[in-house]
Design a protein around this motif. Structure first.
Motif, PDB file in Angstrom:
ATOM      1  N   ALA A 182       4.798   1.513 -11.198  1.00 48.91           N
ATOM      2  CA  ALA A 182       6.128   2.002 -11.577  1.00 48.91           C
ATOM      3  C   ALA A 182       7.202   1.463 -10.643  1.00 48.91           C
ATOM      4  O   ALA A 182       8.304   1.102 -11.078  1.00 48.91           O
ATOM      5  N   ARG A 183       6.871   1.388  -9.352  1.00 48.15           N
ATOM      6  CA  ARG A 183       7.863   0.903  -8.382  1.00 48.15           C
ATOM      7  C   ARG A 183       8.274  -0.537  -8.668  1.00 48.15           C
ATOM      8  O   ARG A 183       9.463  -0.861  -8.741  1.00 48.15           O
ATOM      9  N   PHE A 184       7.311  -1.418  -8.882  1.00 38.80           N
ATOM     10  CA  PHE A 184       7.636  -2.836  -8.949  1.00 38.80           C
ATOM     11  C   PHE A 184       7.856  -3.358 -10.366  1.00 38.80           C
ATOM     12  O   PHE A 184       8.220  -4.521 -10.539  1.00 38.80           O
ATOM     13  N   THR A 185       7.654  -2.519 -11.365  1.00 38.16           N
ATOM     14  CA  THR A 185       7.959  -2.954 -12.730  1.00 38.16           C
ATOM     15  C   THR A 185       9.122  -2.188 -13.343  1.00 38.16           C
ATOM     16  O   THR A 185       9.735  -2.670 -14.294  1.00 38.16           O
ATOM     17  N   ALA A 186       9.434  -1.012 -12.820  1.00 40.21           N
ATOM     18  CA  ALA A 186      10.455  -0.196 -13.466  1.00 40.21           C
ATOM     19  C   ALA A 186      11.597   0.218 -12.543  1.00 40.21           C
ATOM     20  O   ALA A 186      12.741   0.317 -12.992  1.00 40.21           O
ATOM     21  N   ALA A 187      11.306   0.483 -11.261  1.00 38.59           N
ATOM     22  CA  ALA A 187      12.354   1.047 -10.404  1.00 38.59           C
ATOM     23  C   ALA A 187      12.175   0.616  -8.953  1.00 38.59           C
ATOM     24  O   ALA A 187      11.887   1.448  -8.082  1.00 38.59           O
ATOM     25  N   PHE A 199       0.804  -1.223   0.000  1.00 44.50           N
ATOM     26  CA  PHE A 199       0.000   0.000   0.000  1.00 44.50           C
ATOM     27  C   PHE A 199       0.842   1.280   0.000  1.00 44.50           C
ATOM     28  O   PHE A 199       0.376   2.320  -0.442  1.00 44.50           O
ATOM     29  N   GLN A 200       2.064   1.210   0.482  1.00 44.63           N
ATOM     30  CA  GLN A 200       2.923   2.393   0.498  1.00 44.63           C
ATOM     31  C   GLN A 200       3.996   2.343  -0.580  1.00 44.63           C
ATOM     32  O   GLN A 200       4.637   3.353  -0.855  1.00 44.63           O
ATOM     33  N   ALA A 241      -6.047   4.943  -9.227  1.00 48.59           N
ATOM     34  CA  ALA A 241      -6.392   3.535  -9.399  1.00 48.59           C
ATOM     35  C   ALA A 241      -5.893   2.756  -8.177  1.00 48.59           C
ATOM     36  O   ALA A 241      -5.292   3.326  -7.262  1.00 48.59           O
ATOM     37  N   TYR A 242      -6.120   1.474  -8.175  1.00 50.39           N
ATOM     38  CA  TYR A 242      -5.809   0.682  -6.991  1.00 50.39           C
ATOM     39  C   TYR A 242      -4.957  -0.532  -7.374  1.00 50.39           C
ATOM     40  O   TYR A 242      -4.920  -0.964  -8.528  1.00 50.39           O
ATOM     41  N   LEU A 243      -4.260  -1.037  -6.349  1.00 48.71           N
ATOM     42  CA  LEU A 243      -3.430  -2.232  -6.476  1.00 48.71           C
ATOM     43  C   LEU A 243      -2.487  -2.148  -7.676  1.00 48.71           C
ATOM     44  O   LEU A 243      -1.739  -1.184  -7.778  1.00 48.71           O
ATOM     45  N   TRP A 244      -2.519  -3.114  -8.578  1.00 49.56           N
ATOM     46  CA  TRP A 244      -1.526  -3.177  -9.656  1.00 49.56           C
ATOM     47  C   TRP A 244      -1.678  -2.063 -10.682  1.00 49.56           C
ATOM     48  O   TRP A 244      -0.772  -1.809 -11.459  1.00 49.56           O
ATOM     49  N   GLN A 245      -2.832  -1.374 -10.695  1.00 50.97           N
ATOM     50  CA  GLN A 245      -3.010  -0.270 -11.642  1.00 50.97           C
ATOM     51  C   GLN A 245      -2.703   1.087 -11.018  1.00 50.97           C
ATOM     52  O   GLN A 245      -2.765   2.106 -11.706  1.00 50.97           O
ATOM     53  N   ASN A 246      -2.388   1.103  -9.733  1.00 52.03           N
ATOM     54  CA  ASN A 246      -1.959   2.355  -9.108  1.00 52.03           C
ATOM     55  C   ASN A 246      -0.623   2.777  -9.707  1.00 52.03           C
ATOM     56  O   ASN A 246       0.302   1.959  -9.831  1.00 52.03           O
TER      57      ASN A 246
END
Length: 553
Positions: free
Chosen positions: A233-238, A22-23, A223-228
């Motif tokens: 961006a955090r978990f797919t790019a950086a 969530f953070q 948006a929420y969860l994976w679309q936030n």
């Protein structure tokens, strides 16, 4: 492992996982927020695994039966001290890095993070302003215009809300781009493909507002969860890089992207510095990380505004170190800043005032929002706040409020330009205020009327030359050879050529005379103007003599 320990560990890891979800914090322990997070996690886990081996909690009975007493921790004689030492070393390292990153030990780094300000000549290096291209629509007005456009589609307005407008240049046109967001969790669940489109508001013309529905905004802050946006961006790019300051930008084809700044700390836990950006497609989620040198040309800015302002203030505060108790040569940014475009590049503009000074500016600075190159214009004069108050004083009977001013090059003179708005946020008048003398003010119902009023005020103040405008008023009488008109956001403008002076093209605001609308070729007219060295001449007075003769007849 004891049963209670297993439960405690699982509960701790669950809380940690929920915090990460969530953070979506940075997972790199070299960043202060992540280092603190790991210190807390390790401390809790060490306590769970080793507390019962080090000692036990003993409750002391109270002096009166039924009244609880004190609680103390009783360490076993043969208990290991290594867990306590580990935790102490961990937190000790954290606080040592934190303290070592402070200005007390890094004063030169704080001062020099912003490069040396490059002194520029305003008249030569700042683009001469085309008054027909002044950005009169600010962020608040762009939001209202976008809301109005969205309200024209009732079915859409009940599904989405508008995000924050972003000023940018798209194909040479200065616009505000406003994304659509989900209006709530249930709207998100029923529209997982994203919200439809965005609104584009011209920064030049309030009547130019367009809703673009050919694209979806699937990844967004609301948006929420994976679309936030930040989660994705955090978990797919950086996952191990600092992310901050996302902005909604359009490429030259109109495809919307999120431009999210990446940053690192230069000294321990201090001095955050932009390193590039993650450019994320709003519709597909495809992303690419770029360094500052590799950014696509259509990306207008990557430097966070708060980074720039903080670095400028640090440079001014520690100009002679932190023991400069006399405040020698200290300066700071004036309250407020804005984004402006000069020669196709985006800059953060703010004034500079001396520490302890009043409403006087020692100059102003423009920082490139991509390269962070700072340009200093040493022009003493009024701050933006003083200019706003001066403009409001000219229309105090109406109670209009001045928008934050822009700096413009008006005939080689540094000038503040601003709109004057009523309580509803509607533009009622325009104002020019001299940077060098904020008592020199020009106000008008249109941009050109305000400029003419300003030039008149300059002459009244003793200026013998306004750029290339001669101070002597010239009067001509002649026959109209051609006349035409055009309409823009500033009102109607008429252009005419006289038989006696075919080398000159005269322009005049339609509000100057009602006779302009019915003037025809062959009419005798009398005009007044301040001659310029160019072919184009702007009239300050117009009189159609045909109507005077008819009245005399």
């Amino acid at each position: 492992m004891k049963h209670w320990k297993l439960k405690a560990v699982l509960a701790t890891l669950l809380v940690f996982a929920l915090y990460v979800v969530f953070q979506h914090p940075n997972l790199n322990p070299l960043y202060p927020e992540s280092a603190f997070m790991y210190c807390v996690l390790i401390t809790v886990l060490v306590a769970i695994f080793t507390l019962d081996r080090i000692g036990r909690v003993v409750a002391q009975p109270g002096p009166v039966q039924g009244v609880p007493g004190s609680v103390r921790f009783e360490r076993f004689q043969n208990g290991s001290r290594w867990p306590l030492i580990l935790v102490a070393v961990l937190w000790g390292a954290y606080f040592i890095v934190w303290a070592g990153s402070s200005v007390l030990f890094q004063v030169n780094a704080f001062r020099d993070q912003m490069p040396e300000l490059i002194q520029m000549d305003f008249a030569e290096d700042f683009d001469t302003t085309d008054t027909s291209q002044l950005p009169i629509v600010d962020k608040a007005m762009a939001q209202k215009l976008a809301d109005k456009k969205l309200g024209e589609r009732p079915s859409l307005g009940s599904q989405v809300v508008l995000g924050e407008p972003t000023l940018q240049q798209v194909n040479g046109k200065l616009v505000w781009a406003v994304p659509t967001y989900h209006s709530g969790v249930f709207k998100w669940l029923t529209n997982l493909e994203g919200t439809p489109g965005y609104v584009v508001v011209s920064a030049i013309n309030p009547q130019d507002v367009q809703y673009v529905d050919g694209y979806t905004i699937k990844y967004q802050p609301c948006a929420y969860l994976w679309q936030n946006l930040m989660f994705y961006a955090r978990f797919t790019a950086a996952p191990f890089t600092g992310l901050t300051d996302y902005s909604f930008e359009l490429d030259d084809s109109g495809q919307p992207y999120w431009v999210i700044t990446t940053y690192k700390y230069l000294r321990g836990f201090s001095l955050p510095e932009a390193t590039g950006a993650v450019v994320l497609n709003c519709s597909t989620g495809e992303s690419q990380r770029y360094s500052i040198d590799e950014l696509p040309d259509w990306v207008d800015r990557v430097q966070p505004e708060d980074f720039i302002v903080t670095q400028l203030n640090n440079k001014g505060e520690y100009v002679h170190g932190y023991l400069n108790f006399s405040d020698k040569d200290k300066y700071r940014t004036s309250p407020g800043e804005t984004l402006i475009y000069n020669d196709g590049s985006c800059y953060l503009f703010t004034g500079l005032t001396s520490v302890g000074g009043d409403e006087s500016a020692i100059g102003f600075v423009m920082v490139d929002m991509v390269t962070k190159e700072p340009h200093l214009y040493r022009i003493s004069g009024a701050t933006e706040t003083a200019a706003q108050q001066s403009a409001q004083g000219e229309v105090q009977q109406y109670g209009y409020q001045a928008a934050f001013p822009l700096i413009v090059n008006l005939n080689s003179r540094p000038t503040y330009f601003m709109t004057l708005k009523d309580n509803e946020g509607l533009i009622k008048k325009y104002a020019y205020v001299s940077v060098e003398d904020y008592q020199t003010v020009g106000v008008g119902d249109t941009i050109d009327e305000a400029r003419l009023s300003y030039e008149k005020a300059l002459r009244a103040g003793g200026s013998t030359m306004v750029g290339n405008v001669n101070s002597e008023l010239t009067s001509l009488t002649g026959t109209v050879q051609r006349i035409g008109s055009e309409y823009n956001s500033s009102g109607s403008t008429y252009y005419l050529v006289l038989n006696e002076h075919p080398e000159l093209l005269f322009s005049v605001q339609g509000s100057l005379s009602a006779e302009l609308a019915i003037t025809q070729p062959g009419d005798q007219v009398k005009v007044e103007y301040y001659p310029r060295t160019s072919q184009a001449q702007e009239l300050t007075s117009f009189d159609n003599l045909q109507f005077d003769q008819a009245d005399n007849g």
